[in-house]
Scaffold this motif. Structure first.
Motif, PDB file in Angstrom:
ATOM      1  N   LYS A 253       1.166  19.960   7.484  1.00  0.00           N
ATOM      2  CA  LYS A 253       2.251  19.051   7.756  1.00  0.00           C
ATOM      3  C   LYS A 253       2.384  19.117   9.338  1.00  0.00           C
ATOM      4  CE  LYS A 253       4.426  18.375   3.511  1.00  0.00           C
ATOM      5  NZ  LYS A 253       5.758  18.504   2.735  1.00  0.00           N
ATOM      6  N   ARG A 254       2.510  20.373   9.667  1.00  0.00           N
ATOM      7  CA  ARG A 254       2.548  20.730  10.965  1.00  0.00           C
ATOM      8  C   ARG A 254       1.624  20.337  11.891  1.00  0.00           C
ATOM      9  NH1 ARG A 254       3.374  25.909  10.264  1.00  0.00           N
ATOM     10  NH2 ARG A 254       5.532  26.038   9.629  1.00  0.00           N
ATOM     11  N   VAL A 255       0.321  20.408  11.511  1.00  0.00           N
ATOM     12  CA  VAL A 255      -0.833  20.030  12.323  1.00  0.00           C
ATOM     13  C   VAL A 255      -0.802  18.318  12.238  1.00  0.00           C
ATOM     14  CG1 VAL A 255      -3.360  19.843  12.258  1.00  0.00           C
ATOM     15  CG2 VAL A 255      -2.269  21.944  11.577  1.00  0.00           C
ATOM     16  N   GLN A 256      -0.516  17.857  11.198  1.00  0.00           N
ATOM     17  CA  GLN A 256      -0.555  16.117  11.185  1.00  0.00           C
ATOM     18  C   GLN A 256       0.303  15.616  12.059  1.00  0.00           C
ATOM     19  OE1 GLN A 256       0.131  15.504   7.051  1.00  0.00           O
ATOM     20  NE2 GLN A 256      -1.921  15.722   6.686  1.00  0.00           N
ATOM     21  N   ARG A 257       1.441  16.341  12.307  1.00  0.00           N
ATOM     22  CA  ARG A 257       2.585  15.927  13.173  1.00  0.00           C
ATOM     23  C   ARG A 257       2.430  16.182  14.588  1.00  0.00           C
ATOM     24  NH1 ARG A 257       6.013  17.927   9.332  1.00  0.00           N
ATOM     25  NH2 ARG A 257       6.310  19.702  10.164  1.00  0.00           N
ATOM     26  N   ARG A 258       1.590  17.344  14.820  1.00  0.00           N
ATOM     27  CA  ARG A 258       1.225  17.510  16.310  1.00  0.00           C
ATOM     28  C   ARG A 258       0.124  16.513  16.713  1.00  0.00           C
ATOM     29  NH1 ARG A 258       0.334  23.913  15.724  1.00  0.00           N
ATOM     30  NH2 ARG A 258       2.695  24.682  16.028  1.00  0.00           N
ATOM     31  N   ALA A 259      -0.729  16.081  15.607  1.00  0.00           N
ATOM     32  CA  ALA A 259      -1.660  15.190  16.072  1.00  0.00           C
ATOM     33  C   ALA A 259      -1.162  13.644  16.274  1.00  0.00           C
ATOM     34  CB  ALA A 259      -2.731  15.186  14.677  1.00  0.00           C
TER      35      ALA A 259
END
Length: 280
Positions: A253-259
């Motif tokens: 989820k962290r990666v998706q938000r950063r993207a």
């Protein structure tokens, strides 16, 4: 056109005075029959359905006394309770289906958890009570911070007993109390071991918050547990898998938000699903 003939026949009285005839063409005759007050056509008035009688607390106390045998060997204890209250539980309702049955053996059950169950049956609560402030009332016999897991286990054992006895309201109450206890890492691990030993993998109500708690803090708390965390993971692979799944899901989820340029929030696991404080 001739006026229709209407004959009204009363079944309740005798004689010709109950008939009223309007003469006209025979083919247009319509007969209306009055059957009286009863729906069955007999004229008898059916008895109205009476409302269910309220069961009072005195009614419960008038019911037979049942003996509960808790534990075995030297620690075996006998408790008693009224049958009408016990049978609110599907478990006891089945056990006491015979009117001659006056004894139930619970050799595998915890004495304190059973006494909490009985207190709940009679009062709707068990000690320590939840206060309107959202906290538990003070227990003079217990420390402010649970360092051994004893306070957590008390409510966890009530939870598993309520599950066995088919008492969802008691199950919910005990689970809510778990989240109001301040505890140490070792106490949390003791609690987690009990949960994964005595509940099924489908019981996410109690397992998911445990995995969430350790998933967010394992990088710190594992150092406080002196190797017990590693032993717990080896002993209960489901616990290790649930914690790892939480960590990986949070990272994804962290990666998706950063993207997408989103801001960090609760979804990344920065806050525990468990609302209670933990002692340091």
């Amino acid at each position: 056109m001739a006026e229709p003939e209407v004959r009204i026949s009363g079944s309740g009285g005798g004689g010709d005075e109950g008939d009223v005839e309007m003469q006209g063409a025979d083919e247009d005759a319509v007969e209306v029959v009055e059957t009286g007050a009863g729906e069955d056509g007999t004229g008898a008035t059916q008895e109205e359905e009476k409302p269910a009688q309220r069961v009072t607390f005195v009614d419960y106390l008038k019911s037979p006394i049942i003996s509960l045998i808790i534990g075995s060997g030297a620690s075996q204890t006998q408790l008693t309770a009224h049958k009408a209250l016990l049978t609110r539980s599907p478990f006891f309702s089945e056990k006491l289906s015979s009117s001659s049955e006056t004894r139930v053996e619970l050799t595998e059950e915890d004495l304190e958890a059973t006494s909490c169950f009985l207190e709940y049956l009679y009062t709707g609560e068990y000690f320590p009570h939840k206060l309107s402030t959202g906290k538990l009332e003070a227990d003079p016999s217990a420390p402010e911070t649970d360092e051994t897991g004893a306070q957590l286990l008390k409510h966890a054992k009530v939870y598993t007993l309520a599950e066995k006895l088919g008492m969802p309201s008691l199950k919910s109450l005990s689970h809510s109390k778990i989240h109001l206890i301040s505890s140490t890492a070792l106490a949390e691990l003791t609690y987690a071991r009990y949960v994964y030993q005595h509940t099924t993998r489908t019981d996410l109500t109690i397992r998911k918050p445990v995995a969430s708690f350790w998933g967010q803090r394992s990088h710190v708390l594992r150092h406080e547990t002196e190797g017990s965390f590693r032993q717990m993971c080896l002993e209960f692979p489901e616990f290790a898998f649930d914690v790892l799944s939480f960590v990986l899901d949070a990272e994804e989820k962290r990666v998706q938000r950063r993207a997408t340029g989103g801001a960090a929030g609760d979804e990344d696991g920065s806050r525990s699903a468990r609302k209670r404080a933990r002692g340091q």
